[in-house]
Design a protein around this motif. Structure first.
Motif, mmCIF file in Angstrom:
data_model
loop_
_atom_site.group_PDB
_atom_site.id
_atom_site.type_symbol
_atom_site.label_atom_id
_atom_site.label_comp_id
_atom_site.label_asym_id
_atom_site.label_seq_id
_atom_site.Cartn_x
_atom_site.Cartn_y
_atom_site.Cartn_z
ATOM 1 N N ALA A 1 5.968 7.452 -8.622
ATOM 2 C CA ALA A 1 6.114 7.843 -7.213
ATOM 3 C C ALA A 1 4.741 7.844 -6.532
ATOM 4 O O ALA A 1 4.574 7.317 -5.424
ATOM 5 C CB ALA A 1 6.758 9.219 -7.125
ATOM 6 N N ALA A 2 3.753 8.429 -7.224
ATOM 7 C CA ALA A 2 2.401 8.449 -6.647
ATOM 8 C C ALA A 2 1.873 7.022 -6.492
ATOM 9 O O ALA A 2 1.301 6.667 -5.453
ATOM 10 C CB ALA A 2 1.475 9.275 -7.534
ATOM 11 N N GLN A 3 2.083 6.201 -7.517
ATOM 12 C CA GLN A 3 1.601 4.806 -7.452
ATOM 13 C C GLN A 3 2.182 4.092 -6.244
ATOM 14 O O GLN A 3 1.463 3.382 -5.523
ATOM 15 C CB GLN A 3 1.996 4.043 -8.734
ATOM 16 C CG GLN A 3 1.320 4.518 -10.002
ATOM 17 C CD GLN A 3 -0.114 3.992 -10.162
ATOM 18 O OE1 GLN A 3 -0.689 3.447 -9.231
ATOM 19 N NE2 GLN A 3 -0.688 4.196 -11.343
ATOM 20 N N GLN A 4 3.483 4.269 -6.028
ATOM 21 C CA GLN A 4 4.093 3.571 -4.884
ATOM 22 C C GLN A 4 3.559 4.107 -3.566
ATOM 23 O O GLN A 4 3.307 3.354 -2.626
ATOM 24 C CB GLN A 4 5.612 3.739 -4.925
ATOM 25 C CG GLN A 4 6.261 2.834 -5.946
ATOM 26 C CD GLN A 4 7.778 2.856 -5.814
ATOM 27 O OE1 GLN A 4 8.315 2.834 -4.717
ATOM 28 N NE2 GLN A 4 8.457 2.921 -6.942
ATOM 29 N N ASN A 5 3.391 5.436 -3.494
ATOM 30 C CA ASN A 5 2.934 6.027 -2.234
ATOM 31 C C ASN A 5 1.519 5.591 -1.860
ATOM 32 O O ASN A 5 1.196 5.494 -0.676
ATOM 33 C CB ASN A 5 2.991 7.563 -2.310
ATOM 34 C CG ASN A 5 4.423 8.074 -2.274
ATOM 35 O OD1 ASN A 5 5.326 7.402 -1.760
ATOM 36 N ND2 ASN A 5 4.643 9.244 -2.836
ATOM 37 N N VAL A 6 0.665 5.361 -2.857
ATOM 38 C CA VAL A 6 -0.726 4.992 -2.525
ATOM 39 C C VAL A 6 -0.943 3.474 -2.560
ATOM 40 O O VAL A 6 -2.084 3.008 -2.499
ATOM 41 C CB VAL A 6 -1.765 5.711 -3.438
ATOM 42 C CG1 VAL A 6 -1.595 7.225 -3.368
ATOM 43 C CG2 VAL A 6 -1.694 5.212 -4.876
ATOM 44 N N ALA A 7 0.146 2.721 -2.612
ATOM 45 C CA ALA A 7 0.028 1.262 -2.710
ATOM 46 C C ALA A 7 -0.877 0.650 -1.620
ATOM 47 O O ALA A 7 -1.647 -0.272 -1.906
ATOM 48 C CB ALA A 7 1.413 0.617 -2.691
ATOM 49 N N PRO A 8 -0.852 1.156 -0.363
ATOM 50 C CA PRO A 8 -1.739 0.538 0.653
ATOM 51 C C PRO A 8 -3.223 0.675 0.331
ATOM 52 O O PRO A 8 -4.048 -0.012 0.932
ATOM 53 C CB PRO A 8 -1.394 1.318 1.936
ATOM 54 C CG PRO A 8 -0.033 1.887 1.699
ATOM 55 C CD PRO A 8 0.054 2.153 0.223
ATOM 56 N N TRP A 9 -3.587 1.579 -0.598
ATOM 57 C CA TRP A 9 -5.015 1.772 -0.954
ATOM 58 C C TRP A 9 -5.213 1.462 -2.430
ATOM 59 O O TRP A 9 -6.071 2.026 -3.091
ATOM 60 C CB TRP A 9 -5.443 3.212 -0.646
ATOM 61 C CG TRP A 9 -5.176 3.580 0.775
ATOM 62 C CD1 TRP A 9 -5.997 3.358 1.836
ATOM 63 C CD2 TRP A 9 -3.990 4.188 1.284
ATOM 64 N NE1 TRP A 9 -5.381 3.781 2.990
ATOM 65 C CE2 TRP A 9 -4.154 4.301 2.681
ATOM 66 C CE3 TRP A 9 -2.798 4.629 0.723
ATOM 67 C CZ2 TRP A 9 -3.179 4.851 3.508
ATOM 68 C CZ3 TRP A 9 -1.822 5.182 1.529
ATOM 69 C CH2 TRP A 9 -2.021 5.278 2.914
ATOM 70 N N ARG A 10 -4.404 0.562 -2.949
ATOM 71 C CA ARG A 10 -4.423 0.268 -4.400
ATOM 72 C C ARG A 10 -5.831 -0.089 -4.892
ATOM 73 O O ARG A 10 -6.234 0.270 -5.986
ATOM 74 C CB ARG A 10 -3.446 -0.888 -4.671
ATOM 75 C CG ARG A 10 -3.173 -1.116 -6.134
ATOM 76 C CD ARG A 10 -2.044 -2.095 -6.324
ATOM 77 N NE ARG A 10 -0.733 -1.510 -6.098
ATOM 78 C CZ ARG A 10 0.259 -2.072 -5.398
ATOM 79 N NH1 ARG A 10 0.081 -3.252 -4.852
ATOM 80 N NH2 ARG A 10 1.428 -1.478 -5.261
ATOM 81 N N ASP A 11 -6.576 -0.815 -4.056
ATOM 82 C CA ASP A 11 -7.927 -1.240 -4.458
ATOM 83 C C ASP A 11 -8.932 -0.090 -4.460
ATOM 84 O O ASP A 11 -10.044 -0.222 -4.974
ATOM 85 C CB ASP A 11 -8.425 -2.345 -3.507
ATOM 86 C CG ASP A 11 -8.374 -1.908 -2.042
ATOM 87 O OD1 ASP A 11 -7.442 -1.149 -1.674
ATOM 88 O OD2 ASP A 11 -9.266 -2.303 -1.270
ATOM 89 N N LEU A 12 -8.544 1.051 -3.883
ATOM 90 C CA LEU A 12 -9.500 2.156 -3.713
ATOM 91 C C LEU A 12 -9.117 3.414 -4.483
ATOM 92 O O LEU A 12 -9.812 4.425 -4.397
ATOM 93 C CB LEU A 12 -9.603 2.510 -2.222
ATOM 94 C CG LEU A 12 -10.288 1.475 -1.341
ATOM 95 C CD1 LEU A 12 -10.059 1.779 0.131
ATOM 96 C CD2 LEU A 12 -11.776 1.436 -1.645
#
Ligand SMILES: C[S@@+](CC[C@H](N)C(=O)[O-])C[C@H]1O[C@@H](n2cnc3c(N)ncnc32)[C@H](O)[C@@H]1O
Length: 318
Positions: A122-133
């Motif tokens: 769930a956390a991974q999906q939620n922060v997907a827009p900042w995956r590189d950071l």
């Protein structure tokens, strides 16, 4: 002791209004207040120098990490833009998190989690827009978790037990750099986190409180290095006398004087927790000393409005 005189320091409350946050951040369910998200974003954007790592202890569903990452992305001082947020969580849907009744949204869609279920996805999906950071680290945080590299910004939202407090002090606080590093103590103004108050009292010569958020957080600047011995001493909770606990919570009240009236009941509960923790964990001899402390019982009675001493004192002493 370095303490703030808030009346002499008209704090710029820049996190109150002026920080625009992307919807992708504010849509993530969180235990943080909106001012906290603004602070995290604004601090990483405007004040982070890139002289150490950014560490987020307690990812939950990723809102705090997203706010920090978006701040890093917008930080004009970071030339190489190679700083990321290291975000840690056990991701077990256990008692530490399942009391939370907010809407559970994963990647924009409603979701449900069962007891003990792992919610890292769930956390991974939620922060997907900042995956590189954002690098999410899954697992129980202990004293060996962190590499030992210098830390510039440390967000602490996992200090819910004696052991974790000791582990965070040993593993992370010892990597803070004087005059550079900041500690964001998310639970400073919350209840049930007595260990924060006790340990920060013992570390009061090492930290200067610099920002007081309207809810939850007090933010400290490190002004002296924290050695391994300092960390051990600050988390030796069996060694606190009743008087030192009173002193610690008086110190906290002093640091929070701006809004203490509004949150006093939270701090009273934390204070009470500190005492009860002693009662439960300490050897009988020490418990008897605590039970003989009139201030302790007076405080319990004031908070609960009942004769708590009469209810539990015999058991404690026996
Ligand atoms: C209050 S929540 C964090 C909220 C989060 N900062 C946010 O942005 O919404 C605390 C989190 O810390 C985690 N946690 C608590 N103790 C931990 C430990 N010792 N190791 C790893 N995770 C821990 C819990 O699983 C929980 O998700």
């Amino acid at each position: 002791v370095h303490t703030p005189d808030w009346s002499q320091v008209p704090l710029p409350h820049w996190w109150d209004e002026q920080i625009p946050l992307e919807r992708a951040i504010t849509d993530i369910p969180t235990m943080l207040a909106i001012q906290e998200l603004r602070f995290l974003h604004g601090y990483l954007r405007d004040h982070f120098q890139g002289r150490g790592a950014v560490v987020d202890l307690g990812t939950f569903l990723g809102a705090g990490a997203a706010a920090m990452a978006s701040g890093l992305r917008a930080n004009p001082r970071l030339v190489a833009h190679d700083h990321i947020v290291h975000s840690y969580d056990s991701f077990e849907w256990n008692n530490l998190v399942n009391w939370w009744k907010g809407p559970l949204v994963v990647g924009g869609a409603p979701a449900q989690l069962n007891p003990q279920e792992n919610f890292a996805f769930a956390a991974q999906q939620n922060v997907a827009p900042w995956r590189d950071l954002i690098q999410i680290h899954e697992g129980w945080v202990d004293a060996q978790t962190w590499s030992g590299d210098p830390i510039e910004f440390l967000m602490v939202d996992i200090m819910k037990s004696r052991q974790t407090t000791r582990d965070v002090l040993l593993g992370f606080f010892t990597c803070l750099q004087p005059e550079i590093s900041m500690v964001y103590h998310q639970d400073y103004k919350f209840l049930n986190t007595a260990f924060i108050h006790l340990s920060m009292y013992r570390l009061r010569h090492h930290f200067l409180p610099v920002y007081s958020l309207p809810v939850n957080a007090l933010v400290f600047r490190c002004i002296r290095p924290v050695s391994r011995e300092d960390a051990l001493q600050a988390s030796d909770f069996d060694d606190f006398t009743i008087q030192e606990m009173h002193d610690a919570f008086s110190y906290s009240a002093y640091l929070m004087q701006q809004d203490y009236a509004a949150i006093q009941h939270y701090i009273d509960v934390a204070h009470l927790d500190a005492f009860l923790d002693c009662i439960v964990y300490l050897p009988l001899e020490y418990r008897q000393r605590a039970a003989a402390e009139p201030l302790f019982w007076a405080r319990l009675e004031r908070i609960f409005g009942i004769d708590v001493a009469g209810l539990i004192k015999p058991g404690v002493a026996g």
